[in-house]
Design a protein around this motif. Sequence first.
Motif, PDB file in Angstrom:
ATOM      1  N   PRO A  54       0.797  -1.239   0.000  1.00  0.00           N
ATOM      2  CA  PRO A  54       0.000   0.000   0.000  1.00  0.00           C
ATOM      3  C   PRO A  54       0.825   1.283   0.000  1.00  0.00           C
ATOM      4  CG  PRO A  54      -0.982  -1.604   1.467  1.00  0.00           C
ATOM      5  CD  PRO A  54       0.334  -2.195   1.041  1.00  0.00           C
ATOM      6  N   SER A  55       2.000   1.276   0.616  1.00  0.00           N
ATOM      7  CA  SER A  55       2.814   2.500   0.625  1.00  0.00           C
ATOM      8  C   SER A  55       3.261   2.890  -0.774  1.00  0.00           C
ATOM      9  CB  SER A  55       4.021   2.328   1.548  1.00  0.00           C
ATOM     10  OG  SER A  55       4.821   1.229   1.156  1.00  0.00           O
ATOM     11  N   ASP A  56       3.271   1.931  -1.712  1.00  0.00           N
ATOM     12  CA  ASP A  56       3.559   2.266  -3.112  1.00  0.00           C
ATOM     13  C   ASP A  56       2.511   3.220  -3.666  1.00  0.00           C
ATOM     14  OD1 ASP A  56       5.739   0.551  -3.077  1.00  0.00           O
ATOM     15  OD2 ASP A  56       4.639  -1.127  -3.961  1.00  0.00           O
ATOM     16  N   PHE A  57       1.336   3.231  -3.048  1.00  0.00           N
ATOM     17  CA  PHE A  57       0.222   4.070  -3.486  1.00  0.00           C
ATOM     18  C   PHE A  57      -0.059   5.195  -2.489  1.00  0.00           C
ATOM     19  CE2 PHE A  57      -0.127   0.011  -5.496  1.00  0.00           C
ATOM     20  CZ  PHE A  57      -0.672   0.237  -6.745  1.00  0.00           C
ATOM     21  N   GLY A  58       0.895   5.444  -1.619  1.00  0.00           N
ATOM     22  CA  GLY A  58       0.752   6.533  -0.659  1.00  0.00           C
ATOM     23  C   GLY A  58      -0.183   6.243   0.493  1.00  0.00           C
ATOM     24  N   LEU A  59      -0.366   4.964   0.829  1.00  0.00           N
ATOM     25  CA  LEU A  59      -1.293   4.585   1.884  1.00  0.00           C
ATOM     26  C   LEU A  59      -0.553   4.024   3.096  1.00  0.00           C
ATOM     27  CD1 LEU A  59      -3.973   2.697  -0.269  1.00  0.00           C
ATOM     28  CD2 LEU A  59      -4.010   5.091   0.452  1.00  0.00           C
ATOM     29  N   PRO A  60      -0.925   4.444   4.295  1.00  0.00           N
ATOM     30  CA  PRO A  60      -0.353   3.836   5.496  1.00  0.00           C
ATOM     31  C   PRO A  60      -0.957   2.449   5.701  1.00  0.00           C
ATOM     32  CG  PRO A  60      -2.073   5.375   6.106  1.00  0.00           C
ATOM     33  CD  PRO A  60      -1.922   5.494   4.607  1.00  0.00           C
ATOM     34  N   TYR A  61      -0.163   1.526   6.209  1.00  0.00           N
ATOM     35  CA  TYR A  61      -0.694   0.168   6.392  1.00  0.00           C
ATOM     36  C   TYR A  61       0.130  -0.584   7.413  1.00  0.00           C
ATOM     37  CZ  TYR A  61       3.172  -2.157   3.936  1.00  0.00           C
ATOM     38  OH  TYR A  61       4.404  -2.661   3.585  1.00  0.00           O
ATOM     39  N   GLU A  62      -0.428  -1.711   7.834  1.00  0.00           N
ATOM     40  CA  GLU A  62       0.270  -2.654   8.690  1.00  0.00           C
ATOM     41  C   GLU A  62       0.284  -4.010   8.002  1.00  0.00           C
ATOM     42  OE1 GLU A  62      -1.585  -2.884  12.488  1.00  0.00           O
ATOM     43  OE2 GLU A  62      -1.489  -0.709  12.859  1.00  0.00           O
ATOM     44  N   ASP A  63       1.408  -4.712   8.098  1.00  0.00           N
ATOM     45  CA  ASP A  63       1.430  -6.107   7.663  1.00  0.00           C
ATOM     46  C   ASP A  63       0.631  -6.920   8.674  1.00  0.00           C
ATOM     47  OD1 ASP A  63       3.033  -6.148   5.262  1.00  0.00           O
ATOM     48  OD2 ASP A  63       4.763  -5.679   6.520  1.00  0.00           O
ATOM     49  N   LEU A  64      -0.352  -7.629   8.182  1.00  0.00           N
ATOM     50  CA  LEU A  64      -1.207  -8.437   9.060  1.00  0.00           C
ATOM     51  C   LEU A  64      -0.887  -9.906   8.830  1.00  0.00           C
ATOM     52  CD1 LEU A  64      -3.573  -8.701  11.058  1.00  0.00           C
ATOM     53  CD2 LEU A  64      -5.112  -8.726   9.073  1.00  0.00           C
ATOM     54  N   GLN A  81      -7.810   3.750   9.755  1.00  0.00           N
ATOM     55  CA  GLN A  81      -8.131   5.166   9.641  1.00  0.00           C
ATOM     56  C   GLN A  81      -7.536   5.981  10.795  1.00  0.00           C
ATOM     57  OE1 GLN A  81      -9.628   7.113   7.383  1.00  0.00           O
ATOM     58  NE2 GLN A  81      -9.886   5.393   5.972  1.00  0.00           N
ATOM     59  N   SER A  82      -7.273   7.245  10.498  1.00  0.00           N
ATOM     60  CA  SER A  82      -6.931   8.265  11.490  1.00  0.00           C
ATOM     61  C   SER A  82      -7.777   9.490  11.181  1.00  0.00           C
ATOM     62  CB  SER A  82      -5.450   8.620  11.437  1.00  0.00           C
ATOM     63  OG  SER A  82      -4.643   7.495  11.711  1.00  0.00           O
ATOM     64  N   LYS A  83      -7.938  10.344  12.153  1.00  0.00           N
ATOM     65  CA  LYS A  83      -8.752  11.549  11.921  1.00  0.00           C
ATOM     66  C   LYS A  83      -8.180  12.378  10.778  1.00  0.00           C
ATOM     67  CE  LYS A  83      -8.556  13.013  16.185  1.00  0.00           C
ATOM     68  NZ  LYS A  83      -8.768  13.877  17.372  1.00  0.00           N
ATOM     69  N   VAL A  84      -6.867  12.470  10.730  1.00  0.00           N
ATOM     70  CA  VAL A  84      -6.192  13.241   9.689  1.00  0.00           C
ATOM     71  C   VAL A  84      -5.263  12.312   8.921  1.00  0.00           C
ATOM     72  CG1 VAL A  84      -4.665  15.171   9.181  1.00  0.00           C
ATOM     73  CG2 VAL A  84      -6.302  15.342  11.072  1.00  0.00           C
ATOM     74  N   LEU A  85      -5.420  12.267   7.611  1.00  0.00           N
ATOM     75  CA  LEU A  85      -4.562  11.457   6.755  1.00  0.00           C
ATOM     76  C   LEU A  85      -3.732  12.372   5.872  1.00  0.00           C
ATOM     77  CD1 LEU A  85      -7.079   8.673   5.620  1.00  0.00           C
ATOM     78  CD2 LEU A  85      -5.287   8.475   7.348  1.00  0.00           C
ATOM     79  N   ASP A  86      -2.474  12.058   5.749  1.00  0.00           N
ATOM     80  CA  ASP A  86      -1.560  12.889   4.966  1.00  0.00           C
ATOM     81  C   ASP A  86      -1.613  12.469   3.505  1.00  0.00           C
ATOM     82  OD1 ASP A  86       0.361  14.687   4.198  1.00  0.00           O
ATOM     83  OD2 ASP A  86       2.066  13.483   4.905  1.00  0.00           O
ATOM     84  N   THR A 130      -9.622   3.514  -2.834  1.00  0.00           N
ATOM     85  CA  THR A 130     -10.902   4.212  -2.943  1.00  0.00           C
ATOM     86  C   THR A 130     -11.721   4.061  -1.667  1.00  0.00           C
ATOM     87  OG1 THR A 130     -10.890   3.811  -5.328  1.00  0.00           O
ATOM     88  CG2 THR A 130     -12.974   4.471  -4.342  1.00  0.00           C
ATOM     89  N   PHE A 131     -11.777   2.847  -1.135  1.00  0.00           N
ATOM     90  CA  PHE A 131     -12.468   2.650   0.145  1.00  0.00           C
ATOM     91  C   PHE A 131     -11.823   3.480   1.257  1.00  0.00           C
ATOM     92  CE2 PHE A 131     -13.945  -1.529  -1.635  1.00  0.00           C
ATOM     93  CZ  PHE A 131     -15.301  -1.329  -1.423  1.00  0.00           C
ATOM     94  N   PHE A 132     -10.501   3.497   1.277  1.00  0.00           N
ATOM     95  CA  PHE A 132      -9.768   4.113   2.373  1.00  0.00           C
ATOM     96  C   PHE A 132      -9.817   5.631   2.328  1.00  0.00           C
ATOM     97  CE2 PHE A 132      -5.777   5.395   4.540  1.00  0.00           C
ATOM     98  CZ  PHE A 132      -5.998   4.796   5.770  1.00  0.00           C
TER      99      PHE A 132
END
Length: 342
Positions: A54-64, A81-86, A130-132
């Motif tokens: 996901p970071s390749d697309f500018g998204l924060p993520y965790e390996d699950l 999600q966070s209240k503010v996303l960069d 898109t969902f995120f």
Amino acid sequence: MSNILPNLETFAKGAFATAAGVSTVGAGLLWYGQNYLIYPSAFPPGSRTDVPIPSDFGLPYEDLVLHTPDGVTLRSYLLLQSKVLDNPQTAEIAFDRRETDEQFRASRPLVMMFHGNGGNHGHRIPLAKTFFLRMRCNVLMLSYRGYGKSDGEPSEAGLCTDAQAALDFVKSDPVLQQCPLVLYGQSIGGAVSIDLASRNPDSINALILENTFLSLPRLIPHALPALKHFSFLCHQKWDSASKVPLIPAKTPILMLSGLLDEVVPKEHMRQLWEIVASRGQKRKGNATTSSNNTKPGLERAKFIEFEDGDHNNTCVQPGYWQAVADFVASLAYMDTASSQKS
């Protein structure tokens, strides 16, 4: 949305058909080799090792990392999600400034994504984006066994076990267990979603199903015409038609169908829709009855067809994501309306 669509179009061009493209095989191969036909996890080449993140697309993520009851390790993604996303594409949403990020996260829907049978979960990151960003949903992108960097070999029983392991993780997490839970399944991922919802009717808040089928044996005459007389040899059933009635009529379902689908005939989605709409009706013998001459399942279900959508590009058809966004947004209204009635 315009900034997100190019990524979705790239995804669609690289998407993979449900059928393996094999038109003439022997009945023996259907019996012994059907898992290789149904679950082409190594296609396209490199799909078992080259998994986008996901970071390749500018998204924060965790390996699950999930461990199933039968000892398989699944390596999936979790986007929280966070209240503010960069990210400049992030949709604005109202929130209480006094609440924590965890409280905000718990109030947002959680979308569990079940992808089609080719490629890996990393290929679907543009959809998760898109969902995120647009809908501000938490997203769990499950990597089935035998796909991507997950261990094991895929099978119907195995994928069902994987989906249950993901749900059990969500139900055990103190924050995620509070989120409205939405299942999003494409093609065979729709069958995974239906199975999971049928076995956990009180845990799933809604389903979104795209281009899925009644059952694999009923799909064979279209996907593999040469083997239409050997459909009975298909031991990977994915019998969604028999499982949909087990999903409560109160559970909202959005069905999205591409009329040019070359893999799953549009009749499959239309017949599934009839079953979805009939949830909650009483049965008398082979007939169904309803006290008010309406289909109870219709109250919380919607069926949309896309004239130019085929098996791989329905998700980029005009109106697709607006329909999904409206459906997700409506879930809060539905829950509120139900509370007021009770």
